[in-house]
Design a protein around this motif. Structure first.
Motif, mmCIF file in Angstrom:
data_model
loop_
_atom_site.group_PDB
_atom_site.id
_atom_site.type_symbol
_atom_site.label_atom_id
_atom_site.label_comp_id
_atom_site.label_asym_id
_atom_site.label_seq_id
_atom_site.Cartn_x
_atom_site.Cartn_y
_atom_site.Cartn_z
ATOM 1 N N ALA A 1 -5.807 4.618 1.104
ATOM 2 C CA ALA A 1 -4.658 4.974 0.270
ATOM 3 C C ALA A 1 -5.114 5.757 -0.957
ATOM 4 O O ALA A 1 -4.491 6.763 -1.341
ATOM 5 N N PHE A 2 -6.207 5.322 -1.584
ATOM 6 C CA PHE A 2 -6.736 6.035 -2.745
ATOM 7 C C PHE A 2 -7.258 7.414 -2.347
ATOM 8 O O PHE A 2 -7.024 8.401 -3.059
ATOM 9 N N LEU A 3 -7.962 7.492 -1.240
ATOM 10 C CA LEU A 3 -8.513 8.779 -0.809
ATOM 11 C C LEU A 3 -7.410 9.771 -0.465
ATOM 12 O O LEU A 3 -7.516 10.969 -0.775
ATOM 13 N N ASN A 4 -6.345 9.296 0.174
ATOM 14 C CA ASN A 4 -5.245 10.187 0.523
ATOM 15 C C ASN A 4 -4.580 10.762 -0.725
ATOM 16 O O ASN A 4 -4.262 11.954 -0.794
ATOM 17 N N ALA A 5 -4.358 9.909 -1.724
ATOM 18 C CA ALA A 5 -3.726 10.387 -2.961
ATOM 19 C C ALA A 5 -4.651 11.338 -3.713
ATOM 20 O O ALA A 5 -4.194 12.323 -4.301
ATOM 21 N N ALA A 6 -5.958 11.047 -3.690
ATOM 22 C CA ALA A 6 -6.913 11.927 -4.367
ATOM 23 C C ALA A 6 -6.979 13.287 -3.690
ATOM 24 O O ALA A 6 -7.117 14.326 -4.351
ATOM 25 N N ILE B 1 0.834 -1.200 0.000
ATOM 26 C CA ILE B 1 0.000 0.000 0.000
ATOM 27 C C ILE B 1 0.868 1.249 0.000
ATOM 28 O O ILE B 1 0.619 2.211 -0.716
ATOM 29 N N ASP B 2 1.902 1.257 0.826
ATOM 30 C CA ASP B 2 2.754 2.436 0.961
ATOM 31 C C ASP B 2 3.677 2.547 -0.227
ATOM 32 O O ASP B 2 4.484 1.659 -0.482
ATOM 33 N N VAL B 3 3.547 3.649 -0.979
ATOM 34 C CA VAL B 3 4.473 3.872 -2.081
ATOM 35 C C VAL B 3 5.841 4.167 -1.502
ATOM 36 O O VAL B 3 5.984 5.013 -0.634
ATOM 37 N N ASP B 4 6.834 3.439 -1.969
ATOM 38 C CA ASP B 4 8.195 3.595 -1.456
ATOM 39 C C ASP B 4 8.652 5.036 -1.602
ATOM 40 O O ASP B 4 8.454 5.672 -2.628
ATOM 41 N N GLU B 5 9.288 5.564 -0.555
ATOM 42 C CA GLU B 5 9.732 6.948 -0.595
ATOM 43 C C GLU B 5 10.710 7.205 -1.727
ATOM 44 O O GLU B 5 10.794 8.308 -2.251
ATOM 45 N N LYS B 6 11.425 6.179 -2.121
ATOM 46 C CA LYS B 6 12.395 6.392 -3.189
ATOM 47 C C LYS B 6 11.689 6.649 -4.513
ATOM 48 O O LYS B 6 12.278 7.184 -5.448
ATOM 49 N N ARG C 1 -2.035 6.360 -9.566
ATOM 50 C CA ARG C 1 -1.770 5.261 -10.491
ATOM 51 C C ARG C 1 -0.764 4.283 -9.903
ATOM 52 O O ARG C 1 -0.875 3.063 -10.097
ATOM 53 N N GLN C 2 0.243 4.797 -9.170
ATOM 54 C CA GLN C 2 1.211 3.900 -8.550
ATOM 55 C C GLN C 2 0.538 3.022 -7.511
ATOM 56 O O GLN C 2 0.843 1.821 -7.400
ATOM 57 N N ILE C 3 -0.385 3.593 -6.745
ATOM 58 C CA ILE C 3 -1.124 2.805 -5.753
ATOM 59 C C ILE C 3 -1.951 1.734 -6.447
ATOM 60 O O ILE C 3 -2.021 0.584 -5.995
ATOM 61 N N LEU C 4 -2.571 2.090 -7.567
ATOM 62 C CA LEU C 4 -3.366 1.108 -8.312
ATOM 63 C C LEU C 4 -2.490 -0.028 -8.827
ATOM 64 O O LEU C 4 -2.879 -1.202 -8.781
ATOM 65 N N GLU C 5 -1.300 0.298 -9.306
ATOM 66 C CA GLU C 5 -0.392 -0.752 -9.775
ATOM 67 C C GLU C 5 0.043 -1.651 -8.622
ATOM 68 O O GLU C 5 0.182 -2.871 -8.789
ATOM 69 N N ASN C 6 0.254 -1.070 -7.441
ATOM 70 C CA ASN C 6 0.602 -1.886 -6.269
ATOM 71 C C ASN C 6 -0.552 -2.802 -5.884
ATOM 72 O O ASN C 6 -0.334 -3.951 -5.473
ATOM 73 N N PHE C 7 -1.771 -2.293 -5.991
ATOM 74 C CA PHE C 7 -2.967 -3.085 -5.722
ATOM 75 C C PHE C 7 -3.024 -4.306 -6.640
ATOM 76 O O PHE C 7 -3.263 -5.439 -6.198
ATOM 77 N N GLU D 1 -7.588 14.409 -20.187
ATOM 78 C CA GLU D 1 -8.208 13.203 -20.738
ATOM 79 C C GLU D 1 -7.407 11.934 -20.447
ATOM 80 O O GLU D 1 -7.989 10.872 -20.200
ATOM 81 N N SER D 2 -6.090 12.011 -20.483
ATOM 82 C CA SER D 2 -5.265 10.808 -20.388
ATOM 83 C C SER D 2 -4.735 10.522 -18.994
ATOM 84 O O SER D 2 -4.340 9.398 -18.709
ATOM 85 N N VAL D 3 -4.719 11.527 -18.118
ATOM 86 C CA VAL D 3 -4.117 11.357 -16.795
ATOM 87 C C VAL D 3 -5.110 11.586 -15.659
ATOM 88 O O VAL D 3 -5.191 10.791 -14.722
ATOM 89 N N MET D 4 -5.899 12.633 -15.747
ATOM 90 C CA MET D 4 -6.733 13.035 -14.620
ATOM 91 C C MET D 4 -8.011 12.215 -14.456
ATOM 92 O O MET D 4 -8.725 12.368 -13.463
ATOM 93 N N HIS D 5 -8.326 11.334 -15.394
ATOM 94 C CA HIS D 5 -9.576 10.559 -15.291
ATOM 95 C C HIS D 5 -9.610 9.715 -14.014
ATOM 96 O O HIS D 5 -10.669 9.540 -13.400
ATOM 97 N N MET D 6 -8.450 9.191 -13.609
ATOM 98 C CA MET D 6 -8.416 8.357 -12.413
ATOM 99 C C MET D 6 -8.762 9.173 -11.172
ATOM 100 O O MET D 6 -9.515 8.724 -10.298
ATOM 101 N N HIS D 7 -8.242 10.384 -11.100
ATOM 102 C CA HIS D 7 -8.553 11.264 -9.971
ATOM 103 C C HIS D 7 -10.030 11.614 -9.950
ATOM 104 O O HIS D 7 -10.668 11.642 -8.891
ATOM 105 N N ARG D 8 -10.606 11.871 -11.122
ATOM 106 C CA ARG D 8 -12.032 12.225 -11.171
ATOM 107 C C ARG D 8 -12.910 11.084 -10.674
ATOM 108 O O ARG D 8 -13.920 11.314 -9.995
#
Length: 394
Positions: free
Chosen positions: A297-302, A13-18, A311-317, A195-202
């Motif tokens: 995790a999704f709400l915090n990033a949003a 869940i936690d995106v690595d700080e690096k 998107r990184q959180i989704l890939e980790n999921f 259109e290509s990036v912000m749809h996930m946030h919406r």
């Protein structure tokens, strides 16, 4: 027994700080929008014969043309500052000279330009026009489309979306004069980030804490019906579901691809999102503990308005779901020879919180193996006994 499993889950869940998405991307989000840019160039092979209109148009733009031995690159339109565009053109020319841009294949790199960010991620793609039947050996003409914003790492997370978006403009690039520049091409390229990036946030902003239902639907191949809203919102949800599913992921590896191809024996009802209310009303909802644990995790990033972090959180999921599926398959193979392994398999399903999805896919994959099917039936019965009696579907 589950200490290491819990730790591994928290790590996923936690995106690595690096990865540094916060430090790299959060600057510029004060207005909930990164600075983003686009540029489009006409690409011409020097051996291609130009028409009269083509020559006249190019002569009017000689100040914005870079020529190499075997091609020329002419500026068509750009939202970059005037001092930054020639820097980008030189970079693209070098890439073309080295053969690093292949027709129809997007390339992402970091470029240093005279923009506030200094270094930005740049997606560029060469869209080649079809060669004339009269000149099959002539060098092809086309357009180079560049989309800039955020970081190289961030744009790489949205490579598929960017590829599809750029391909969507190819039909509008019919002539070098681009008489539809202001009516079609420029508005289209200006919207690339939204259109290509912000749809996930919406989508996360739309459903908020109900995001777990969409995650479960994506993993279990449940159709999602969005009603009482515009086509843009429906497209956003469809793209989120596609990104969250494992469809088409690592097709050459049947171990991981099996999770994508499975179909439940009892197809679930469609998840319905009714946008006539605010927030939307979701019905026929199903979730599980695994999906619920990712909500925050999704709400915090949003809340940070950081689509790259989302998107990184989704890939980790998705990665965690694949890892659990592989673990279950290993336990099933062991359980064919050991009752203790069957016991471990039961404990694993109880602890992972995603047993319904994992067993759905295990049933599909092992349909032709009687011994594995009998073990899966035992596991099904175990999960049914563990489920709270009369618990409503979430």
């Amino acid at each position: 027994m589950f200490t290491s499993q819990t730790s591994s889950f928290q790590d996923s869940i936690d995106v690595d700080e690096k990865d540094d998405f916060d430090n790299e991307e959060i600057t510029g989000y004060n207005q909930k929008q990164l600075n983003c840019y686009y540029t489009i160039y006409l690409y011409q092979g020097t051996r291609s014969e130009a028409t009269g209109d083509n020559v006249a148009w190019s002569q009017r733009r000689t100040e914005s043309t870079t020529s190499q031995e075997d091609f020329s690159l002419t500026l068509v339109d750009s939202s970059l500052p005037s001092e930054a565009e020639p820097e980008l053109r030189c970079y693209i020319s070098r890439r073309l000279s080295k053969g690093a841009l292949l027709g129809g294949m997007g390339n992402i790199a970091t470029v240093e330009l005279s923009v506030p960010e200094q270094a930005v991620g740049c997606y560029c793609c060469l869209l080649e026009q079809e060669k004339s039947p009269e000149q099959p050996d002539a060098d092809g003409n086309g357009y180079v489309v560049c989309l800039m914003g955020g970081s190289e790492k961030g744009l790489n997370l949205f490579r598929l979306e960017l590829d599809k978006y750029v391909q969507g403009i190819q039909s509008s690039l019919q002539t070098p004069e681009l008489q539809n520049l202001e009516t079609e091409v420029r508005p289209y390229l200006s919207r690339w980030y939204e259109e290509s990036v912000m749809h996930m946030h919406r989508v996360v902003q739309l459903v908020q804490g109900s995001i777990s239902f969409l995650l479960h639907a994506a993993l279990s191949h449940t159709p999602v019906d969005v009603i009482n809203t515009d086509d843009s919102t429906k497209a956003d949800v469809a793209r989120f579901i596609k990104a969250a599913s494992l469809q088409g992921l690592v097709q050459e590896d049947t171990t991981t691809a099996s999770l994508c191809k499975a179909i439940s024996e009892d197809p679930p009802s469609d998840l319905t999102i009714d946008c006539s209310t605010s927030p939307p009303t979701l019905s026929k909802t199903v979730s599980n503990r695994f999906c619920d644990e990712w909500i925050q995790a999704f709400l915090n990033a949003a809340e940070r308005c950081n689509p790259f972090l989302l998107r990184q959180i989704l890939e980790n999921f998705k990665l965690k779901a694949i890892q659990d599926m592989n673990s279950l398959k290993r336990f099933i193979r062991q359980a064919e020879m050991s009752h203790y392994a069957l016991f471990r398999c039961c404990l694993f399903l109880q602890g992972c919180g995603n047993g319904d999805v994992l067993l759905q896919n295990a049933r599909a994959e092992h349909a032709g193996f009687p011994e594995a099917c009998s073990i899966i039936r035992v596991l099904d019965e175990f999960l049914a006994e563990q489920a709270p009696q009369g618990a409503p579907a979430r």
